[in-house]
Design a protein around this motif. Structure first.
Motif, PDB file in Angstrom:
ATOM      1  N   LEU A  21     -23.602  60.894 -37.496  1.00 21.93           N
ATOM      2  CA  LEU A  21     -24.896  60.741 -38.158  1.00 21.93           C
ATOM      3  C   LEU A  21     -24.790  61.179 -39.615  1.00 21.93           C
ATOM      4  O   LEU A  21     -24.211  62.230 -39.915  1.00 21.93           O
ATOM      5  CB  LEU A  21     -25.957  61.578 -37.452  1.00 21.93           C
ATOM      6  CG  LEU A  21     -26.386  61.085 -36.061  1.00 21.93           C
ATOM      7  CD1 LEU A  21     -27.214  62.140 -35.355  1.00 21.93           C
ATOM      8  CD2 LEU A  21     -27.170  59.787 -36.176  1.00 21.93           C
ATOM      9  N   ALA A  22     -25.373  60.384 -40.511  1.00 18.71           N
ATOM     10  CA  ALA A  22     -25.410  60.794 -41.910  1.00 18.71           C
ATOM     11  C   ALA A  22     -26.208  62.076 -42.062  1.00 18.71           C
ATOM     12  O   ALA A  22     -25.878  62.936 -42.880  1.00 18.71           O
ATOM     13  CB  ALA A  22     -26.018  59.676 -42.767  1.00 18.71           C
ATOM     14  N   GLY A  34     -26.225  56.186 -39.576  1.00 17.54           N
ATOM     15  CA  GLY A  34     -24.890  56.668 -39.255  1.00 17.54           C
ATOM     16  C   GLY A  34     -23.964  55.523 -38.950  1.00 17.54           C
ATOM     17  O   GLY A  34     -24.237  54.359 -39.285  1.00 17.54           O
ATOM     18  N   GLN A  35     -22.843  55.831 -38.312  1.00 17.67           N
ATOM     19  CA  GLN A  35     -21.917  54.792 -37.893  1.00 17.67           C
ATOM     20  C   GLN A  35     -21.259  55.179 -36.582  1.00 17.67           C
ATOM     21  O   GLN A  35     -21.044  56.351 -36.287  1.00 17.67           O
ATOM     22  CB  GLN A  35     -20.863  54.515 -38.963  1.00 17.67           C
ATOM     23  CG  GLN A  35     -19.908  55.641 -39.251  1.00 17.67           C
ATOM     24  CD  GLN A  35     -18.900  55.249 -40.337  1.00 17.67           C
ATOM     25  OE1 GLN A  35     -19.221  54.506 -41.275  1.00 17.67           O
ATOM     26  NE2 GLN A  35     -17.677  55.744 -40.219  1.00 17.67           N
ATOM     27  N   LEU A  90     -12.451  50.884 -35.774  1.00 17.65           N
ATOM     28  CA  LEU A  90     -13.568  50.030 -36.177  1.00 17.65           C
ATOM     29  C   LEU A  90     -14.807  50.891 -36.368  1.00 17.65           C
ATOM     30  O   LEU A  90     -15.148  51.694 -35.502  1.00 17.65           O
ATOM     31  CB  LEU A  90     -13.823  48.963 -35.107  1.00 17.65           C
ATOM     32  CG  LEU A  90     -14.957  47.965 -35.380  1.00 17.65           C
ATOM     33  CD1 LEU A  90     -14.639  47.133 -36.624  1.00 17.65           C
ATOM     34  CD2 LEU A  90     -15.182  47.071 -34.166  1.00 17.65           C
ATOM     35  N   ALA A  91     -15.475  50.739 -37.517  1.00 20.21           N
ATOM     36  CA  ALA A  91     -16.710  51.482 -37.813  1.00 20.21           C
ATOM     37  C   ALA A  91     -17.883  50.505 -37.844  1.00 20.21           C
ATOM     38  O   ALA A  91     -17.824  49.482 -38.536  1.00 20.21           O
ATOM     39  CB  ALA A  91     -16.591  52.219 -39.143  1.00 20.21           C
ATOM     40  N   ILE A  92     -18.932  50.833 -37.088  1.00 18.18           N
ATOM     41  CA  ILE A  92     -20.126  49.985 -37.023  1.00 18.18           C
ATOM     42  C   ILE A  92     -21.308  50.777 -37.568  1.00 18.18           C
ATOM     43  O   ILE A  92     -21.785  51.721 -36.931  1.00 18.18           O
ATOM     44  CB  ILE A  92     -20.418  49.556 -35.571  1.00 18.18           C
ATOM     45  CG1 ILE A  92     -19.190  48.901 -34.937  1.00 18.18           C
ATOM     46  CG2 ILE A  92     -21.615  48.619 -35.524  1.00 18.18           C
ATOM     47  CD1 ILE A  92     -19.352  48.618 -33.450  1.00 18.18           C
ATOM     48  N   LEU A 119     -28.889  61.765 -29.434  1.00 13.42           N
ATOM     49  CA  LEU A 119     -28.622  60.346 -29.619  1.00 13.42           C
ATOM     50  C   LEU A 119     -27.391  60.008 -28.796  1.00 13.42           C
ATOM     51  O   LEU A 119     -26.296  60.518 -29.049  1.00 13.42           O
ATOM     52  CB  LEU A 119     -28.379  60.024 -31.093  1.00 13.42           C
ATOM     53  CG  LEU A 119     -28.071  58.557 -31.394  1.00 13.42           C
ATOM     54  CD1 LEU A 119     -29.294  57.684 -31.118  1.00 13.42           C
ATOM     55  CD2 LEU A 119     -27.606  58.383 -32.837  1.00 13.42           C
ATOM     56  N   ARG A 120     -27.570  59.173 -27.805  1.00 11.84           N
ATOM     57  CA  ARG A 120     -26.478  58.799 -26.910  1.00 11.84           C
ATOM     58  C   ARG A 120     -25.905  57.460 -27.322  1.00 11.84           C
ATOM     59  O   ARG A 120     -26.642  56.499 -27.565  1.00 11.84           O
ATOM     60  CB  ARG A 120     -26.972  58.712 -25.465  1.00 11.84           C
ATOM     61  CG  ARG A 120     -25.890  58.371 -24.452  1.00 11.84           C
ATOM     62  CD  ARG A 120     -26.453  58.388 -23.047  1.00 11.84           C
ATOM     63  NE  ARG A 120     -27.328  57.261 -22.817  1.00 11.84           N
ATOM     64  CZ  ARG A 120     -26.975  56.166 -22.129  1.00 11.84           C
ATOM     65  NH1 ARG A 120     -25.770  56.065 -21.626  1.00 11.84           N
ATOM     66  NH2 ARG A 120     -27.832  55.193 -21.951  1.00 11.84           N
ATOM     67  N   THR A 121     -24.593  57.374 -27.413  1.00 12.86           N
ATOM     68  CA  THR A 121     -23.886  56.127 -27.686  1.00 12.86           C
ATOM     69  C   THR A 121     -23.161  55.704 -26.425  1.00 12.86           C
ATOM     70  O   THR A 121     -22.462  56.504 -25.809  1.00 12.86           O
ATOM     71  CB  THR A 121     -22.859  56.296 -28.819  1.00 12.86           C
ATOM     72  OG1 THR A 121     -23.494  56.889 -29.947  1.00 12.86           O
ATOM     73  CG2 THR A 121     -22.264  54.957 -29.214  1.00 12.86           C
ATOM     74  N   GLU A 122     -23.344  54.464 -26.024  1.00 11.73           N
ATOM     75  CA  GLU A 122     -22.676  53.953 -24.828  1.00 11.73           C
ATOM     76  C   GLU A 122     -21.794  52.775 -25.203  1.00 11.73           C
ATOM     77  O   GLU A 122     -22.242  51.818 -25.840  1.00 11.73           O
ATOM     78  CB  GLU A 122     -23.690  53.523 -23.777  1.00 11.73           C
ATOM     79  CG  GLU A 122     -23.038  53.011 -22.497  1.00 11.73           C
ATOM     80  CD  GLU A 122     -24.064  52.581 -21.464  1.00 11.73           C
ATOM     81  OE1 GLU A 122     -23.906  51.478 -20.916  1.00 11.73           O
ATOM     82  OE2 GLU A 122     -25.012  53.347 -21.229  1.00 11.73           O
TER      83      GLU A 122
END
Length: 332
Positions: A21-22, A34-35, A90-92, A119-122
């Motif tokens: 997160l930024a 963020g990314q 890879l950055a998204i 914040l959950r990333t799946e």
């Protein structure tokens, strides 16, 4: 090769995900930037989808019991299908909007006791174990929230606890499947009338519905009961009124009526359907939708998927945010 494929199916040597997160600090109605950083594993991987979701801990009533569950209440897809080569980076980038009703977790840098947010990333991987990441998020109050909380502080109320209750408050514009209760011990000048106060904000782009629930003390010949009040304020009024006087008026108006959820005092009057009281499992608020994606206790559930238990414990540890009292210092 067959053995490597089998290991990959169990997540060994597979891709990994890390979200950065930024700034983990935000407010209702703003955004999180963020990314998502992906790193390929030992073999090519077909990524089906990359999603982000805001998750928090919610109190759920079932029959005569009450337990805590973890609920995802806002989700965004940041990438569709893609192929990740071995060791490929890879950055998204993303920008996730924060719903207006997102509960407050921090006031002036102090975590509210009882509140959690992540914040959950799946990372959904074809024919393999999905991967996930969980990052703490700090939700700070909007200016109108701050003024109201400051007013409670100046009137002598002491912060006790905050939590989220599954359900819906009838007659409000609430859209999330839960609402936040910020609890206070009564100030000395109200102590003969009120034991505790619960404060709920239902926030939208134009203003805030403020719901008060006062635990009203009984008298010599009468028992105690709950009294309710609902008041509407505009974001534009944040610097136009004396909030200490306004909140004092709300409290006096609310406690002058038994169980009547009414709108008076400062703010545009709003009609309230039914008998005037919200009701839930404790007899005062309307039940919300079904349990849906909520799973009890330390387990894992969310809307739209499972959250790994160890990740929840990492981000949602047992930090109570202090011992109550004020919000971590003066509001000046």
């Amino acid at each position: 090769m067959v053995f490597k494929k089998m290991l990959s199916a169990f997540g060994v040597g597979g891709p990994s995900v890390d979200t950065v997160l930024a700034n983990p600090n935000t407010r209702p109605g703003l955004a999180l930037d963020g990314q998502v950083n992906l790193l390929g594993g030992d073999a090519p991987a077909n990524i089906e989808q990359v999603t982000l979701g805001l998750v928090t801990r919610v109190e759920i009533e079932g029959g005569d019991t009450e337990y805590a569950g973890v609920m995802e209440f806002h989700r965004m897809v940041v990438s569709g299908p893609l192929q990740l080569a071995p060791k490929q980076q890879l950055a998204i980038p993303f920008q996730l909007s924060v719903p207006w009703e997102t509960p407050i977790t921090d006031v002036y840098g102090q975590r509210l006791r009882g509140m959690t947010m992540g914040l959950r990333t799946e990372l959904a991987i074809a024919r393999a174990v999905d991967k996930s990441d969980l990052d703490q998020v700090n939700v700070h109050p909007l200016p109108v929230h701050e003024r109201i909380l400051e007013a409670f502080q100046r009137l002598g109320f002491q912060f006790k606890h905050a939590d989220l209750e599954r359900g819906h408050i009838r007659g409000t514009q609430q859209t999330l499947p839960f609402y936040q209760e910020i609890e206070f011990f009564a100030a000395p000048q109200y102590a003969q009338t009120i034991a505790e106060v619960e404060l709920t904000f239902v926030t939208g782009p134009h203003g805030v519905e403020v719901i008060l629930e006062c635990d009203k003390r009984g008298g010599f010949l009468s028992s105690g009961h709950d009294a309710f009040g609902r008041y509407t304020v505009s974001h534009a009024d944040v610097d136009r009124v004396d909030w200490t006087q306004v909140v004092d008026g709300w409290l006096r108006d609310t406690t002058s009526h038994y169980g009547n959820l009414r709108a008076s005092g400062f703010g545009a009057p709003q009609g309230y359907p039914g008998h005037g009281y919200p009701t839930h499992g404790h007899g005062h608020r309307g039940r919300g939708p079904g349990v849906g994606g909520v799973v009890a206790g330390a387990a894992l559930g969310v809307v739209g998927g499972l959250v790994a238990g160890e990740l929840i414990e990492d981000a949602f540890g047992d930090d109570d945010g202090g011992d109550g009292g004020d919000f971590g210092g003066d509001f000046e």
